[in-house]
Each structure stands twice: as structure tokens, then as C-alpha cells.
Design a protein around this motif. Structure first.
Motif, PDB file in Angstrom:
ATOM      1  N   MET A 184     -28.289   7.695  11.356  1.00 15.94           N
ATOM      2  CA  MET A 184     -28.230   6.334  10.822  1.00 15.94           C
ATOM      3  C   MET A 184     -27.825   6.365   9.352  1.00 15.94           C
ATOM      4  N   ASN A 185     -27.012   5.385   8.957  1.00 11.10           N
ATOM      5  CA  ASN A 185     -26.649   5.315   7.546  1.00 11.10           C
ATOM      6  C   ASN A 185     -27.696   4.527   6.769  1.00 11.10           C
ATOM      7  N   ALA A 186     -28.128   5.100   5.646  1.00 12.48           N
ATOM      8  CA  ALA A 186     -29.102   4.402   4.816  1.00 12.48           C
ATOM      9  C   ALA A 186     -28.401   3.336   3.985  1.00 12.48           C
ATOM     10  N   LEU A 187     -27.295   3.752   3.358  1.00  5.70           N
ATOM     11  CA  LEU A 187     -26.620   2.853   2.422  1.00  5.70           C
ATOM     12  C   LEU A 187     -25.206   2.570   2.909  1.00  5.70           C
ATOM     13  N   GLU A 188     -24.836   1.300   2.862  1.00  9.09           N
ATOM     14  CA  GLU A 188     -23.471   0.900   3.255  1.00  9.09           C
ATOM     15  C   GLU A 188     -22.871   0.065   2.131  1.00  9.09           C
ATOM     16  N   LEU A 189     -21.738   0.506   1.616  1.00 10.82           N
ATOM     17  CA  LEU A 189     -20.990  -0.306   0.648  1.00 10.82           C
ATOM     18  C   LEU A 189     -19.731  -0.778   1.358  1.00 10.82           C
ATOM     19  N   ASN A 190     -19.463  -2.081   1.285  1.00  7.99           N
ATOM     20  CA  ASN A 190     -18.273  -2.614   1.952  1.00  7.99           C
ATOM     21  C   ASN A 190     -17.381  -3.336   0.962  1.00  7.99           C
ATOM     22  N   SER A 191     -16.168  -2.810   0.778  1.00  8.47           N
ATOM     23  CA  SER A 191     -15.120  -3.462  -0.029  1.00  8.47           C
ATOM     24  C   SER A 191     -15.632  -4.066  -1.335  1.00  8.47           C
ATOM     25  N   ILE A 192     -16.196  -3.207  -2.174  1.00  6.89           N
ATOM     26  CA  ILE A 192     -16.719  -3.681  -3.459  1.00  6.89           C
ATOM     27  C   ILE A 192     -15.582  -3.776  -4.486  1.00  6.89           C
ATOM     28  N   TYR A 193     -15.501  -4.926  -5.121  1.00 10.25           N
ATOM     29  CA  TYR A 193     -14.556  -5.121  -6.231  1.00 10.25           C
ATOM     30  C   TYR A 193     -15.351  -5.516  -7.459  1.00 10.25           C
ATOM     31  N   VAL A 234     -14.087  -0.476  -2.940  1.00 13.92           N
ATOM     32  CA  VAL A 234     -14.876   0.732  -2.646  1.00 13.92           C
ATOM     33  C   VAL A 234     -15.744   0.505  -1.408  1.00 13.92           C
ATOM     34  N   SER A 235     -15.567   1.364  -0.419  1.00 18.40           N
ATOM     35  CA  SER A 235     -16.428   1.347   0.771  1.00 18.40           C
ATOM     36  C   SER A 235     -16.985   2.751   0.959  1.00 18.40           C
ATOM     37  N   LEU A 236     -18.268   2.846   1.250  1.00 20.65           N
ATOM     38  CA  LEU A 236     -18.891   4.167   1.400  1.00 20.65           C
ATOM     39  C   LEU A 236     -20.120   4.044   2.291  1.00 20.65           C
TER      40      LEU A 236
END
Ligand SMILES: Nc1ncnc2c1ncn2[C@@H]1O[C@H](COP(=O)(O)OP(=O)(O)O)[C@@H](O)[C@H]1O
Ligand SMILES: [Mg+2]
Length: 368
Positions: A1-10, A22-24
Motif C-alpha cells: 500500500m502507498n502511504a503518500l500520494e502526490l498528484n500533479s502538484i504545481y 510533480v506526481s509521486l
């Protein structure tokens, strides 16, 4: 399972894009390192995860909980995220115990027990508890900052270049201590650094950042051996990059015929090898071998345990296509048996060359 999700940060500061799409994903319990040159947006990204900056657009979630998106903004103190900033940022008017216990609740006795436990975790002598920050060395200050962040039992730990002010020996031992401590406690961690060897040794997942963008993410060894482009290759270490003709799993280049790690890319390409994949020999028998090629050592850079040699290749025929007829390579050799400048050597390759997928801007051998 992913703890942290970043989606298309500007995020832009004025007209300057600091984070650009930034997505990670950071798996629970893992260690991710973010590397990139100064000014590439690493600190901005960590501050955004911690809740000290907010994105212009995009979303962040932790363990399924949305921390920020178009309609939600969870404030920093409710995120349960530990953050050790670049300079440690201890409170100068508080002792070691005061700093570590700053956010702890409970009565004096339970706080004291917890502070002692945390000092033990980060290997700080209990006699230091009444010292002031200015009475500590850089390494001890970093341990206090780490203990203060761990005191909150964070769901995620963010470390911003925590070892950069320490000298080489202490840096390596602190890095090992912190890596062990974090994996023992199972805390998901993101480490930001501009030091590629630190990142390669610390991380399960490595993300390379450039001008606000995450250009490549993957396992450290994968990124080191299979970078998408030359810039990433050179950021992670010395590299030998040269033009080649690739066909059926082989590259024909100035080193002769070299195995490549793909059979799906064919035609003109740039290939990359790490200097430690080149082996040299100055034995007469090997100099007569038909495989590999011959060169002359033109420079020897003694670095203690290893020695980096510059070898000028002897290319068989003058170029007819206007390209240079000489090529120099970096080769790693043991410091003990490194041949002197002027020595004729036979060069062979170890393992596979990697075919770069992004278009090249240079074609000669380069070092960072
Ligand atoms: N608060 C701010 N105001 C204006 N510009 C900022 C601010 N914070 C960072 N920047 C700019 O954003 C870019 C990325 O900075 P930073 O995240 O600190 O990079 P890094 O940590 O990789 O060195 C830089 O150009 C920096 O000058
Ligand atoms: Mg920074």
C-alpha cells in the motif's frame, strides 16, 4: 500500500515555477530519496508535504486521507508528519530535553521517560539532556532534531539534507544510524539530498528532480544503470556516453561490439557505460586481442581506494563523416595497480551498455 500520494502538484513563486506537475507514490514503510541540484524544488516539495506551503493545484493524500486538494487543506500540526529542516532549527532558548519534549503531552514524569527513550533511540548520551543547542556538535544537533521529530510518533518523516553539514566519516555513520532507526520503527521516510551516493545507499526508491520536475523515479540501481537521459546519468555518477549503432542486442561503437540491455531499440543511438564497467589491461597478450580496443592512459587521478584514469582510444580509421577521430574515456582502476600516463592498454567491457532513450545533446565522454 502507498502511504503518500502526490498528484500533479504545481507551485509557482511569482513567475517562477518551483514545482511543475510533480506526481509521486511513496510505499508505506519505505525510504524514498529525492535528489536534485540546488534550486530544483526539493525543499519546496517537502514543505508542501509537511503543510508549510500549499500547491497552486494538485492533491496530496497520506494513508488514504486527503491532506490537500482543491477543497481541503489540513494544517501542518494536524498532519502527524515529522519534519527535520535543512538546518535542524532547534529552539536556541531550550535545552536538549526541552527541544525533544516540546510537543509532548502528559505529566512531567512520563515526559521525562519518553525524552530518555528518544535520546537513547538516536544514540545521545543522557547526560546531554540539560545542554543548550550551542553546546552541541553538528551531529548531536541533528540527533536532537531527529528525536524531536520522532517524539510526535509521525506517520511520515521528512528529512531535508540532514547530513549536509557533517564531515565525511560522521555523515556515513549518522546515515546508517538514521536508516536503521527509521526501518526499525517502520516510519515511512523521505530524504532530500543533493548527494547522489547518499541517496543511492539510503533509499528503496529514488526520485531525481530537475527544475521543479521529477524526471525519473525507480529503484536506485535501476536509475544508476538505466537512466533515461545523459543529464540524469551524470547526476548519479561518472558516465561514458558515446554514439553507437544498435542492432539485435549489440551496439557497435568506438569500443568495438558491446552487449546492450535491450533488443527493442535499434538504429543510431547514444549508449552509456559506468566507468567501473570498463576494464583495462596492459599485458602484452591482451594488447594483441581482437575484441575490445586499444588506448593510451593520458591522465591518472589518484583518489585513495580507487583511481580514475583518462584513456584516449586509438581509433582505427580517420572519420569520414566529420566526427572526431579521438575519444577519451573515464576508467576506474584500483589505486594499487593503476598504470602510469603513457601506458598502452587494452579495454574490455563488463556487463551491458545502456541505450539512452532521450535525445542526446552531446556525444563526447563527459564527467560531472
Ligand atoms: N518562499 C519562496 N519565495 C520565492 N521563491 C522561492 C521560495 N521558496 C523557494 N523559492 C524558489 O523556488 C526554487 C526551488 O527552491 P527550493 O525548493 O529551495 O530548492 P532546493 O531545495 O532543491 O534547493 C528556487 O528557485 C527558489 O529560489
Ligand atoms: Mg533545499
Amino acid at each position: 500500500m502507498n502511504a503518500l500520494e502526490l498528484n500533479s502538484i504545481y507551485k509557482t513563486f511569482g513567475a517562477l515555477p518551483a514545482l511543475d506537475n510533480v506526481s509521486l507514490s511513496v510505499p508505506a514503510g519505505s525510504r524514498t530519496a529525492i535528489v536534485g541540484p540546488s534550486g530544483s524544488g526539493k525543499t519546496t516539495l517537502l514543505r508542501m508535504i509537511a503543510g508549510f506551503e500549499f500547491p497552486d493545484s494538485g492533491s496530496i493524500s497520506l494513508n488514504g486521507q486527503t491532506l490537500v486538494d482543491g477543497s481541503t487543506e489540513v494544517p501542518a500540526h494536524q498532519r502527524m508528519i515529522g519534519y527535520v529542516p535543512q538546518d535542524g532549527a532547534l529552539f536556541p532558548h531550550m535545552t536538549v530535553a526541552g527541544n525533544i519534549g516540546f510537543g509532548l503531552s502528559g505529566d512531567a514524569a512520563s515526559k521525562q521517560t519518553r525524552i530518555a527513550e528518544l535520546m537513547d533511540m538516536v544514540a545521545l548520551d543522557s547526560r546531554m539532556s540539560q545542554r543548550w543547542p550551542h553546546e552541541l556538535s553538528g551531529g548531536q544537533q541533528q540527533r536532537v532534531a531527529l528525536a524531536r521529530a520522532l517524539a510526535q510518533r509521525p506517520r511520515l518523516m521528512l528529512l531535508d539534507e540532514p547530513f549536509s553539514a557533517l564531515d565525511t566519516g560522521l555523515r556515513a555513520s549518522m546515515r546508517k544510524m538514521v536508516a536503521k532507526l527509521l526501518s526499525d520503527t517502520g516510519v515511512t521516510t523521505i530524504l532530500v539530498t543533493h548527494d547522489q551516493s547518499e541517496a543511492l545507499s539510503f533509499a528503496d526508491q529514488l526520485a531525481v528532480m530537475r527544475q521543479g520536475r521529477l524526471v525519473q523515479t525507480g529503484q536506485p540501481m535501476d536509475l544508476y544503470l538505466r537512466p533515461h537521459d545523459e543529464e540524469t546519468a551524470l547526476f548519479l555518477g561518472d558516465a561514458v556516453v558515446m554514439p553507437a549503432w544498435v542492432e539485435n542486442g549489440y551496439a557497435t561503437c568506438d569500443l568495438g561490439r558491446v552487449h546492450v540491455s535491450t533488443t527493442s531499440q535499434n538504429g543510431a543511438a547514444q549508449i552509456m557505460l559506468r566507468p567501473e564497467q570498463l576494464q583495462i589491461s596492459s599485458q602484452a597478450a591482451e594488447l594483441e586481442q581482437v575484441d575490445g580496443c586499444i588506448g593510451v592512459v593520458t591522465d591518472r587521478d589518484f583518489g585513495g581506494n580507487t583511481c580514475t584514469l583518462t584513456v584516449e582510444l586509438k581509433l582505427p580509421s580517420p572519420a569520414t563523416d566529420g566526427q572526431s577521430t579521438s575519444r577519451s574515456l573515464l576508467v576506474r582502476s584500483s589505486g594499487v595497480h593503476a598504470p602510469a600516463a603513457g601506458t598502452l592498454v587494452h579495454i574490455s567491457t563488463l556487463g551491458h551498455a545502456h541505450v539512452l532513450t532521450e535525445p542526446a545533446r552531446r556525444q563526447a565522454v563527459a564527467a560531472p
